[in-house]
Scaffold this motif. Sequence first.
Motif, PDB file in Angstrom:
ATOM      1  N   THR A 192       0.827  -1.202   0.000  1.00 53.70           N
ATOM      2  CA  THR A 192       0.000   0.000   0.000  1.00 53.70           C
ATOM      3  C   THR A 192       0.864   1.256   0.000  1.00 53.70           C
ATOM      4  OG1 THR A 192      -1.752  -1.128   1.194  1.00 53.70           O
ATOM      5  CG2 THR A 192      -1.762   1.273   1.289  1.00 53.70           C
ATOM      6  N   LEU A 193       0.497   2.203  -0.866  1.00 53.92           N
ATOM      7  CA  LEU A 193       1.051   3.553  -0.842  1.00 53.92           C
ATOM      8  C   LEU A 193      -0.082   4.465  -0.406  1.00 53.92           C
ATOM      9  CD1 LEU A 193       2.986   3.854  -4.239  1.00 53.92           C
ATOM     10  CD2 LEU A 193       3.966   3.695  -1.961  1.00 53.92           C
ATOM     11  N   ALA A 194       0.159   5.308   0.555  1.00 54.25           N
ATOM     12  CA  ALA A 194      -0.881   6.226   1.014  1.00 54.25           C
ATOM     13  C   ALA A 194      -0.265   7.607   1.203  1.00 54.25           C
ATOM     14  CB  ALA A 194      -1.482   5.737   2.324  1.00 54.25           C
ATOM     15  N   GLN A 245      -9.844  17.344  -5.884  1.00 54.99           N
ATOM     16  CA  GLN A 245     -11.030  17.602  -6.709  1.00 54.99           C
ATOM     17  C   GLN A 245     -10.674  17.562  -8.201  1.00 54.99           C
ATOM     18  OE1 GLN A 245     -14.000  17.417  -5.456  1.00 54.99           O
ATOM     19  NE2 GLN A 245     -13.102  17.255  -3.422  1.00 54.99           N
ATOM     20  N   ARG A 246      -9.514  18.097  -8.559  1.00 53.93           N
ATOM     21  CA  ARG A 246      -9.060  18.044  -9.964  1.00 53.93           C
ATOM     22  C   ARG A 246      -8.838  16.606 -10.403  1.00 53.93           C
ATOM     23  NH1 ARG A 246      -3.965  21.545 -10.441  1.00 53.93           N
ATOM     24  NH2 ARG A 246      -4.078  20.859 -12.600  1.00 53.93           N
ATOM     25  N   VAL A 247      -8.239  15.809  -9.524  1.00 56.13           N
ATOM     26  CA  VAL A 247      -8.001  14.399  -9.841  1.00 56.13           C
ATOM     27  C   VAL A 247      -9.332  13.675 -10.023  1.00 56.13           C
ATOM     28  CG1 VAL A 247      -7.118  12.203  -8.939  1.00 56.13           C
ATOM     29  CG2 VAL A 247      -5.728  14.273  -8.763  1.00 56.13           C
ATOM     30  N   LYS A 248     -10.269  13.896  -9.108  1.00 55.36           N
ATOM     31  CA  LYS A 248     -11.576  13.237  -9.219  1.00 55.36           C
ATOM     32  C   LYS A 248     -12.265  13.596 -10.541  1.00 55.36           C
ATOM     33  CE  LYS A 248     -14.395  12.471  -6.022  1.00 55.36           C
ATOM     34  NZ  LYS A 248     -14.758  11.227  -5.377  1.00 55.36           N
ATOM     35  N   ALA A 249     -12.194  14.853 -10.959  1.00 52.25           N
ATOM     36  CA  ALA A 249     -12.801  15.275 -12.220  1.00 52.25           C
ATOM     37  C   ALA A 249     -12.110  14.579 -13.395  1.00 52.25           C
ATOM     38  CB  ALA A 249     -12.715  16.792 -12.366  1.00 52.25           C
ATOM     39  N   TYR A 250     -10.782  14.486 -13.340  1.00 51.08           N
ATOM     40  CA  TYR A 250     -10.019  13.804 -14.382  1.00 51.08           C
ATOM     41  C   TYR A 250     -10.428  12.333 -14.478  1.00 51.08           C
ATOM     42  CZ  TYR A 250      -6.068  11.734 -16.849  1.00 51.08           C
ATOM     43  OH  TYR A 250      -5.296  11.034 -17.741  1.00 51.08           O
ATOM     44  N   LEU A 251     -10.531  11.681 -13.327  1.00 50.65           N
ATOM     45  CA  LEU A 251     -10.897  10.268 -13.295  1.00 50.65           C
ATOM     46  C   LEU A 251     -12.272  10.046 -13.891  1.00 50.65           C
ATOM     47  CD1 LEU A 251      -9.614   9.328  -9.725  1.00 50.65           C
ATOM     48  CD2 LEU A 251      -8.472   8.932 -11.918  1.00 50.65           C
ATOM     49  N   GLU A 252     -13.198  10.924 -13.567  1.00 54.38           N
ATOM     50  CA  GLU A 252     -14.551  10.798 -14.100  1.00 54.38           C
ATOM     51  C   GLU A 252     -14.558  10.983 -15.620  1.00 54.38           C
ATOM     52  OE1 GLU A 252     -18.725  13.149 -13.674  1.00 54.38           O
ATOM     53  OE2 GLU A 252     -17.661  12.673 -11.816  1.00 54.38           O
ATOM     54  N   ARG A 253     -13.843  12.008 -16.089  1.00 50.49           N
ATOM     55  CA  ARG A 253     -13.778  12.256 -17.542  1.00 50.49           C
ATOM     56  C   ARG A 253     -13.143  11.098 -18.285  1.00 50.49           C
ATOM     57  NH1 ARG A 253     -11.844  17.292 -15.867  1.00 50.49           N
ATOM     58  NH2 ARG A 253      -9.715  16.710 -16.454  1.00 50.49           N
ATOM     59  N   ASN A 254     -12.185  10.445 -17.662  1.00 52.46           N
ATOM     60  CA  ASN A 254     -11.419   9.398 -18.329  1.00 52.46           C
ATOM     61  C   ASN A 254     -11.812   7.988 -17.898  1.00 52.46           C
ATOM     62  OD1 ASN A 254      -9.247  10.828 -20.033  1.00 52.46           O
ATOM     63  ND2 ASN A 254      -9.359  11.983 -18.131  1.00 52.46           N
ATOM     64  N   HIS A 255     -12.882   7.885 -17.121  1.00 48.54           N
ATOM     65  CA  HIS A 255     -13.416   6.580 -16.708  1.00 48.54           C
ATOM     66  C   HIS A 255     -12.325   5.696 -16.103  1.00 48.54           C
ATOM     67  CE1 HIS A 255     -16.894   7.862 -18.980  1.00 48.54           C
ATOM     68  NE2 HIS A 255     -16.102   8.071 -20.013  1.00 48.54           N
ATOM     69  N   MET A 256     -11.625   6.247 -15.116  1.00 47.72           N
ATOM     70  CA  MET A 256     -10.537   5.540 -14.448  1.00 47.72           C
ATOM     71  C   MET A 256     -10.772   5.524 -12.950  1.00 47.72           C
ATOM     72  SD  MET A 256      -7.251   7.324 -16.295  1.00 47.72           S
ATOM     73  CE  MET A 256      -6.042   6.191 -15.638  1.00 47.72           C
ATOM     74  N   THR A 257     -10.107   4.581 -12.292  1.00 45.59           N
ATOM     75  CA  THR A 257     -10.094   4.580 -10.833  1.00 45.59           C
ATOM     76  C   THR A 257      -8.859   5.330 -10.368  1.00 45.59           C
ATOM     77  OG1 THR A 257      -8.795   2.550 -10.641  1.00 45.59           O
ATOM     78  CG2 THR A 257     -11.210   2.304 -10.773  1.00 45.59           C
ATOM     79  N   GLN A 258      -8.859   5.720  -9.096  1.00 45.89           N
ATOM     80  CA  GLN A 258      -7.674   6.371  -8.531  1.00 45.89           C
ATOM     81  C   GLN A 258      -6.469   5.446  -8.655  1.00 45.89           C
ATOM     82  OE1 GLN A 258      -8.138   7.919  -4.552  1.00 45.89           O
ATOM     83  NE2 GLN A 258     -10.127   8.799  -5.022  1.00 45.89           N
ATOM     84  N   LYS A 259      -6.677   4.184  -8.384  1.00 44.54           N
ATOM     85  CA  LYS A 259      -5.580   3.229  -8.447  1.00 44.54           C
ATOM     86  C   LYS A 259      -5.015   3.134  -9.862  1.00 44.54           C
ATOM     87  CE  LYS A 259      -4.275  -1.504  -7.515  1.00 44.54           C
ATOM     88  NZ  LYS A 259      -4.679  -2.802  -7.011  1.00 44.54           N
ATOM     89  N   GLN A 260      -5.870   3.011 -10.857  1.00 45.95           N
ATOM     90  CA  GLN A 260      -5.395   2.939 -12.240  1.00 45.95           C
ATOM     91  C   GLN A 260      -4.576   4.177 -12.595  1.00 45.95           C
ATOM     92  OE1 GLN A 260      -9.293   2.574 -13.989  1.00 45.95           O
ATOM     93  NE2 GLN A 260      -8.941   0.431 -14.547  1.00 45.95           N
ATOM     94  N   PHE A 261      -5.078   5.331 -12.180  1.00 44.53           N
ATOM     95  CA  PHE A 261      -4.412   6.592 -12.482  1.00 44.53           C
ATOM     96  C   PHE A 261      -3.031   6.665 -11.834  1.00 44.53           C
ATOM     97  CE2 PHE A 261      -3.918  11.204 -11.313  1.00 44.53           C
ATOM     98  CZ  PHE A 261      -3.639  11.672 -12.581  1.00 44.53           C
ATOM     99  N   VAL A 262      -2.961   6.427 -10.542  1.00 42.57           N
ATOM    100  CA  VAL A 262      -1.695   6.561  -9.820  1.00 42.57           C
ATOM    101  C   VAL A 262      -0.705   5.485 -10.249  1.00 42.57           C
ATOM    102  CG1 VAL A 262      -0.604   6.522  -7.541  1.00 42.57           C
ATOM    103  CG2 VAL A 262      -2.742   7.776  -7.878  1.00 42.57           C
ATOM    104  N   VAL A 263      -1.152   4.251 -10.371  1.00 42.13           N
ATOM    105  CA  VAL A 263      -0.241   3.184 -10.807  1.00 42.13           C
ATOM    106  C   VAL A 263       0.275   3.487 -12.215  1.00 42.13           C
ATOM    107  CG1 VAL A 263      -0.095   0.735 -11.420  1.00 42.13           C
ATOM    108  CG2 VAL A 263      -1.161   1.416  -9.277  1.00 42.13           C
ATOM    109  N   GLY A 264      -0.589   3.992 -13.085  1.00 39.59           N
ATOM    110  CA  GLY A 264      -0.159   4.354 -14.439  1.00 39.59           C
ATOM    111  C   GLY A 264       0.905   5.443 -14.431  1.00 39.59           C
TER     112      GLY A 264
END
Length: 108
Positions: free
Chosen positions: A58-60, A69-88
Amino acid sequence: MPEMKGITVKIPADLHAEVKAYLEAHGMTMGEFIAQAVDHELHPKLEQEDKNMERMRTLAFQVPDSLFQRVKAYLERNHMTQKQFVVGLIEAELEQNEAQYQASHPEE
């Protein structure tokens, strides 16, 4: 064969084009794709199964609310999870760094 039911939905045209390209590349029908996606969402596999039983860690970390909030908006626009985004992001940065290191240290 189990009883089959239909699902009709509208999605953004760019996402539809992306799905169609995926279907062609993978030789799948739309029904197969949707069934697989729904099954995965409703019954996600354990991450360890997806990573050949690799041990997960785990990374926290905390970020300012405005960035969150910017990250959440990005994830919604790109249909990604936080995990997919950060690991990518981590994988891309590590690959770039490793390539630079290999180029500057060819003898190793």
